[in-house]
Scaffold this active site. Structure first.
Site, PDB file in Angstrom:
ATOM      1  N   THR A 117       0.874  -1.175   0.000  1.00 55.07           N
ATOM      2  CA  THR A 117       0.000   0.000   0.000  1.00 55.07           C
ATOM      3  C   THR A 117       0.915   1.231   0.000  1.00 55.07           C
ATOM      4  OG1 THR A 117       0.000   0.248   2.404  1.00 55.07           O
ATOM      5  CG2 THR A 117      -1.643  -1.264   1.451  1.00 55.07           C
ATOM      6  N   THR A 129      -1.501  -3.266  19.583  1.00 54.56           N
ATOM      7  CA  THR A 129      -1.120  -1.914  19.995  1.00 54.56           C
ATOM      8  C   THR A 129      -1.715  -1.557  21.358  1.00 54.56           C
ATOM      9  OG1 THR A 129      -1.549   0.419  19.467  1.00 54.56           O
ATOM     10  CG2 THR A 129      -3.092  -1.157  18.561  1.00 54.56           C
ATOM     11  N   ASP A 130      -1.050  -0.640  22.058  1.00 55.42           N
ATOM     12  CA  ASP A 130      -1.602  -0.167  23.341  1.00 55.42           C
ATOM     13  C   ASP A 130      -2.908   0.600  23.142  1.00 55.42           C
ATOM     14  OD1 ASP A 130      -0.537   2.155  22.190  1.00 55.42           O
ATOM     15  OD2 ASP A 130       0.744   2.670  23.896  1.00 55.42           O
ATOM     16  N   GLU A 131      -3.173   1.039  21.895  1.00 62.31           N
ATOM     17  CA  GLU A 131      -4.379   1.850  21.664  1.00 62.31           C
ATOM     18  C   GLU A 131      -5.663   1.072  21.910  1.00 62.31           C
ATOM     19  OE1 GLU A 131      -4.502   4.532  18.400  1.00 62.31           O
ATOM     20  OE2 GLU A 131      -2.364   4.960  18.507  1.00 62.31           O
ATOM     21  N   TYR A 183      -9.334   2.972  13.989  1.00 60.56           N
ATOM     22  CA  TYR A 183      -8.107   2.156  13.930  1.00 60.56           C
ATOM     23  C   TYR A 183      -8.036   1.216  15.131  1.00 60.56           C
ATOM     24  CZ  TYR A 183      -3.245   0.999  14.977  1.00 60.56           C
ATOM     25  OH  TYR A 183      -2.100   0.318  15.337  1.00 60.56           O
ATOM     26  N   LYS A 190      -8.168  -2.940  15.509  1.00 57.84           N
ATOM     27  CA  LYS A 190      -7.082  -3.738  16.114  1.00 57.84           C
ATOM     28  C   LYS A 190      -7.629  -4.557  17.299  1.00 57.84           C
ATOM     29  CE  LYS A 190      -3.180  -3.709  15.223  1.00 57.84           C
ATOM     30  NZ  LYS A 190      -2.393  -4.523  14.251  1.00 57.84           N
ATOM     31  N   TYR A 218      -1.584  19.004  17.307  1.00 56.08           N
ATOM     32  CA  TYR A 218      -3.028  18.878  17.523  1.00 56.08           C
ATOM     33  C   TYR A 218      -3.418  19.360  18.921  1.00 56.08           C
ATOM     34  CZ  TYR A 218      -2.850  15.461  13.615  1.00 56.08           C
ATOM     35  OH  TYR A 218      -2.652  14.823  12.426  1.00 56.08           O
ATOM     36  N   ARG A 276      -7.383  16.249  16.902  1.00 55.00           N
ATOM     37  CA  ARG A 276      -7.853  14.983  16.324  1.00 55.00           C
ATOM     38  C   ARG A 276      -9.181  14.627  16.998  1.00 55.00           C
ATOM     39  NH1 ARG A 276      -3.690  10.050  16.920  1.00 55.00           N
ATOM     40  NH2 ARG A 276      -2.891  10.745  14.904  1.00 55.00           N
TER      41      ARG A 276
HETATM   42  P1  NAD Z   1       2.999   0.683   8.424  1.00 54.72           P
HETATM   43  O1  NAD Z   1       1.759   1.397   8.020  1.00 54.72           O
HETATM   44  O2  NAD Z   1       4.307   1.365   8.331  1.00 54.72           O
HETATM   45  O3  NAD Z   1       3.130  -0.672   7.580  1.00 54.72           O
HETATM   46  C1  NAD Z   1       2.024  -1.496   7.300  1.00 54.72           C
HETATM   47  C2  NAD Z   1       2.452  -2.468   6.217  1.00 54.72           C
HETATM   48  O4  NAD Z   1       1.332  -3.351   5.970  1.00 54.72           O
HETATM   49  C3  NAD Z   1       2.787  -1.806   4.878  1.00 54.72           C
HETATM   50  O5  NAD Z   1       3.952  -2.362   4.338  1.00 54.72           O
HETATM   51  C4  NAD Z   1       1.574  -2.126   4.001  1.00 54.72           C
HETATM   52  O6  NAD Z   1       1.896  -2.215   2.631  1.00 54.72           O
HETATM   53  C5  NAD Z   1       1.150  -3.464   4.566  1.00 54.72           C
HETATM   54  N1  NAD Z   1      -0.256  -3.762   4.314  1.00 54.72           N
HETATM   55  C6  NAD Z   1      -1.326  -2.944   4.516  1.00 54.72           C
HETATM   56  N2  NAD Z   1      -2.447  -3.558   4.144  1.00 54.72           N
HETATM   57  C7  NAD Z   1      -2.105  -4.800   3.719  1.00 54.72           C
HETATM   58  C8  NAD Z   1      -2.837  -5.915   3.227  1.00 54.72           C
HETATM   59  N3  NAD Z   1      -4.160  -5.868   3.086  1.00 54.72           N
HETATM   60  N4  NAD Z   1      -2.159  -7.039   2.892  1.00 54.72           N
HETATM   61  C9  NAD Z   1      -0.810  -7.094   3.013  1.00 54.72           C
HETATM   62  N5  NAD Z   1      -0.069  -6.067   3.456  1.00 54.72           N
HETATM   63  C10 NAD Z   1      -0.717  -4.933   3.815  1.00 54.72           C
HETATM   64  O7  NAD Z   1       2.712   0.176   9.912  1.00 54.72           O
HETATM   65  P2  NAD Z   1       3.705   0.029  11.147  1.00 54.72           P
HETATM   66  O8  NAD Z   1       3.766   1.308  11.861  1.00 54.72           O
HETATM   67  O9  NAD Z   1       4.931  -0.638  10.691  1.00 54.72           O
HETATM   68  O10 NAD Z   1       2.859  -0.983  12.053  1.00 54.72           O
HETATM   69  C11 NAD Z   1       2.986  -2.385  11.877  1.00 54.72           C
HETATM   70  C12 NAD Z   1       2.059  -3.078  12.866  1.00 54.72           C
HETATM   71  O11 NAD Z   1       2.419  -2.715  14.194  1.00 54.72           O
HETATM   72  C13 NAD Z   1       0.590  -2.710  12.711  1.00 54.72           C
HETATM   73  O12 NAD Z   1      -0.175  -3.879  12.902  1.00 54.72           O
HETATM   74  C14 NAD Z   1       0.339  -1.710  13.827  1.00 54.72           C
HETATM   75  O13 NAD Z   1      -1.001  -1.785  14.251  1.00 54.72           O
HETATM   76  C15 NAD Z   1       1.284  -2.221  14.889  1.00 54.72           C
HETATM   77  N6  NAD Z   1       1.811  -1.210  15.824  1.00 54.72           N
HETATM   78  C16 NAD Z   1       2.398  -0.063  15.357  1.00 54.72           C
HETATM   79  C17 NAD Z   1       2.945   0.829  16.262  1.00 54.72           C
HETATM   80  C18 NAD Z   1       3.612   2.106  15.791  1.00 54.72           C
HETATM   81  O14 NAD Z   1       3.954   2.950  16.616  1.00 54.72           O
HETATM   82  N7  NAD Z   1       3.857   2.295  14.507  1.00 54.72           N
HETATM   83  C19 NAD Z   1       2.891   0.570  17.642  1.00 54.72           C
HETATM   84  C20 NAD Z   1       2.272  -0.613  18.079  1.00 54.72           C
HETATM   85  C21 NAD Z   1       1.747  -1.486  17.164  1.00 54.72           C
HETATM   86  O1  DAU Z   2       0.402   3.713  20.411  1.00 55.82           O
HETATM   87  C1  DAU Z   2       0.693   2.900  19.319  1.00 55.82           C
HETATM   88  C2  DAU Z   2       0.180   3.551  18.054  1.00 55.82           C
HETATM   89  O2  DAU Z   2       1.035   4.649  17.789  1.00 55.82           O
HETATM   90  C3  DAU Z   2       0.132   2.606  16.878  1.00 55.82           C
HETATM   91  O3  DAU Z   2      -0.785   1.573  17.135  1.00 55.82           O
HETATM   92  C4  DAU Z   2      -0.269   3.349  15.599  1.00 55.82           C
HETATM   93  O4  DAU Z   2      -0.191   2.481  14.477  1.00 55.82           O
HETATM   94  C5  DAU Z   2       0.707   4.506  15.398  1.00 55.82           C
HETATM   95  O5  DAU Z   2       0.303   5.266  14.264  1.00 55.82           O
HETATM   96  C6  DAU Z   2       0.734   5.401  16.630  1.00 55.82           C
HETATM   97  O6  DAU Z   2      -0.523   6.085  16.796  1.00 55.82           O
HETATM   98  P1  DAU Z   2      -0.594   7.613  17.290  1.00 55.82           P
HETATM   99  O7  DAU Z   2      -1.877   8.182  16.842  1.00 55.82           O
HETATM  100  O8  DAU Z   2      -0.253   7.717  18.719  1.00 55.82           O
HETATM  101  O9  DAU Z   2       0.662   8.204  16.431  1.00 55.82           O
HETATM  102  P2  DAU Z   2       0.822   9.552  15.588  1.00 55.82           P
HETATM  103  O10 DAU Z   2       2.263   9.624  15.219  1.00 55.82           O
HETATM  104  O11 DAU Z   2      -0.185   9.668  14.507  1.00 55.82           O
HETATM  105  O12 DAU Z   2       0.521  10.671  16.657  1.00 55.82           O
HETATM  106  C7  DAU Z   2       1.264  10.767  17.858  1.00 55.82           C
HETATM  107  C8  DAU Z   2       0.692  11.918  18.665  1.00 55.82           C
HETATM  108  O13 DAU Z   2       1.006  13.147  17.999  1.00 55.82           O
HETATM  109  C9  DAU Z   2      -0.826  11.899  18.789  1.00 55.82           C
HETATM  110  O14 DAU Z   2      -1.179  12.378  20.080  1.00 55.82           O
HETATM  111  C10 DAU Z   2      -1.300  12.855  17.722  1.00 55.82           C
HETATM  112  C11 DAU Z   2      -0.192  13.886  17.652  1.00 55.82           C
HETATM  113  N1  DAU Z   2       0.048  14.486  16.318  1.00 55.82           N
HETATM  114  C12 DAU Z   2       0.234  13.650  15.265  1.00 55.82           C
HETATM  115  C13 DAU Z   2       0.481  14.165  14.015  1.00 55.82           C
HETATM  116  C14 DAU Z   2       0.649  13.243  12.825  1.00 55.82           C
HETATM  117  C15 DAU Z   2       0.150  15.863  16.194  1.00 55.82           C
HETATM  118  O15 DAU Z   2       0.011  16.616  17.167  1.00 55.82           O
HETATM  119  N2  DAU Z   2       0.405  16.372  14.952  1.00 55.82           N
HETATM  120  C16 DAU Z   2       0.572  15.576  13.846  1.00 55.82           C
HETATM  121  O16 DAU Z   2       0.778  16.110  12.739  1.00 55.82           O
END
Ligand code: NAD
Ligand code: DAU
Length: 354
Positions: free
Chosen positions: A37, A134-136, A162, A166, A219, A291
């Site tokens: 994606t 995720t902790d969310e 989201y 999850k 935000y 948000r």
């Molecule tokens: P990301 O958005 O960077 O990557 C997601 C990947 O999944 C991409 O490579 C995308 O192409 C692939 N994908 C999406 N839809 C798909 C589908 N239908 N089939 C196959 N592949 C698909 O996400 P991330 O930040 O690397 O998060 C990875 C996992 O960890 C997620 O499940 C997220 O919920 C979880 N997570 C993320 C965080 C964080 O802070 N980023 C924290 C805790 C948990």
């Molecule tokens: O807690 C784990 C989660 O962390 C994962 O499950 C999600 O996949 C990952 O996207 C992340 O979610 P958040 O919503 O916490 O992350 P984000 O980086 O989008 O935002 C972090 C904080 O910053 C949140 O309180 C919103 C704020 N924010 C975010 C953006 C993008 C801003 O204030 N300005 C911004 O432009």
């Protein structure tokens, strides 16, 4: 040799996990299943492109035929499901794709694993399905009770589309454990940061915008708190849970590293001002509308994974944020490439006119 089917391995955490695993273990094979994606980028895996232990298969985790075929061809011992739609803001705009990928996709993988792994007497071998959650899913904590954290027994209370998707996926994983005895673990990690994170998320977005001397959209009042963990510490925790975690259990992952968003933004500004351009100042901060349903605070209690498996985070925030900034400074072209096309329109719609 063990075979790992890793979904979402071209995304942020998935690609870091694949690089970490290939470095750590010589005798493994990783089947990287990714739909590619907007968030998936094979360029993240350039350093292992000639490594025969890494096999890429472009497929959608919701496609039961494609997933069944991959199980039949490669007979994986482990599934690590990273694939997901992961950005909260996008889920507020378009919930449907989050339900489809995150719930139906997980269910499709669970069915394929059960079918491939269950033996005639109903038992399973040493295989395992690890759901990266995720902790969310726990909802939000209060700023007034800084001593209260999410534990594994905190009730699920997701607020965004989201996190609702999850949490639903987690419930399906638990149901397959209790109904079919599928060997599973669920990990619930706090916010990750580090290399290859798509620049729609807070830390890479702020670094990228600051380097362009563009507005830094914060935000609401900027006081929402997130609990930050360096991505490699998350990868190490997943490796441990996969191999040593008690089957059927949930493990929270986090390093007691809570910061208000505004403090993160100011840290980035100050490091970039020192390192790159003194024109990067707090004047760039722009408070924008909040948000919808913005969770106030996340904070993980990692006691279970620390006591049972000996996991502790190894990268301090000071080290991790410095390394991350350094990585984005050296990879501005990567940022340019992944933010071209569809993301640009999305980005424009989100922030212009606020
Ligand atoms: P990301 O958005 O960077 O990557 C997601 C990947 O999944 C991409 O490579 C995308 O192409 C692939 N994908 C999406 N839809 C798909 C589908 N239908 N089939 C196959 N592949 C698909 O996400 P991330 O930040 O690397 O998060 C990875 C996992 O960890 C997620 O499940 C997220 O919920 C979880 N997570 C993320 C965080 C964080 O802070 N980023 C924290 C805790 C948990
Ligand atoms: O807690 C784990 C989660 O962390 C994962 O499950 C999600 O996949 C990952 O996207 C992340 O979610 P958040 O919503 O916490 O992350 P984000 O980086 O989008 O935002 C972090 C904080 O910053 C949140 O309180 C919103 C704020 N924010 C975010 C953006 C993008 C801003 O204030 N300005 C911004 O432009």
């Amino acid at each position: 040799m063990k075979t790992y089917l890793v979904t979402g391995g071209a995304g942020f955490i998935g690609s870091n996990f694949i690089l970490y695993m290939l470095k750590r273990y010589s005798n493994i094979r990783i089947i990287n299943v990714d739909k590619l994606t907007y968030a998936g980028n094979l360029e993240n895996l350039t350093s292992v492109k000639d490594d025969s232990r890494h096999i890429f298969a472009q497929a959608d985790i919701c496609d039961a035929d494609a997933i069944g075929e991959l199980f039949a061809t490669y007979e994986p011992d482990y599934v690590v499901n990273f694939a997901a739609e992961s950005h909260v803001d996008r889920s507020i705009d378009s919930p449907e794709i989050f339900a489809h990928t995150n719930i139906t996709g997980t269910l499709t993988l669970l069915n394929a694993a059960r079918e491939a792994w269950q033996t005639a007497d109903g038992s399973y071998g040493t295989c395992k399905f690890l759901q990266v959650s995720t902790d969310e899913v726990y909802g939000s904590l209060s700023l007034d009770e800084p001593g209260i954290f999410f534990t594994e027994s905190t009730p699920l209370d997701p607020h965004s589309p989201y996190s609702a998707s999850k949490a639903s996926a987690d419930l399906f994983v638990c149901a397959y454990s209790s109904t079919y005895q599928l060997p599973i673990n669920i990990t619930r990690c706090s916010n990750n940061y580090g290399p290859f994170q798509f620049p729609e998320k807070l830390i890479p977005l702020m670094i990228h915008n600051a380097l362009q001397l563009r507005a830094l959209p914060v935000y609401g009042d900027g006081l929402n708190v997130r609990d930050w963990l360096y991505v490699i510490d998350h990868c190490k925790a997943i490796d441990l849970v996969l191999h040593k975690g008690t089957t059927g259990e949930v493990y929270n992952i986090g390093g007691h590293n809570e910061h208000p968003n505004i403090a993160i933004v100011k840290t980035i500004i100050s490091q970039l001002a020192n390192q790159v351009d003194s024109a990067i100042t707090e004047e760039l901060i722009q408070y924008v509308s909040d948000r919808k349903g913005h969770d106030r605070r996340y904070g993980i209690d990692p006691q279970k994974i620390t006591e049972e498996l000996g996991w502790v985070p190894e990268t301090s925030f000071e080290e991790g944020i410095a390394q991350t900034i350094e990585w984005y400074l050296s990879n501005e072209e990567w940022v340019g490439r992944v933010t071209s096309g569809a993301y640009q329109d999305y980005y424009k719609n989100m922030y212009e006119g606020r």
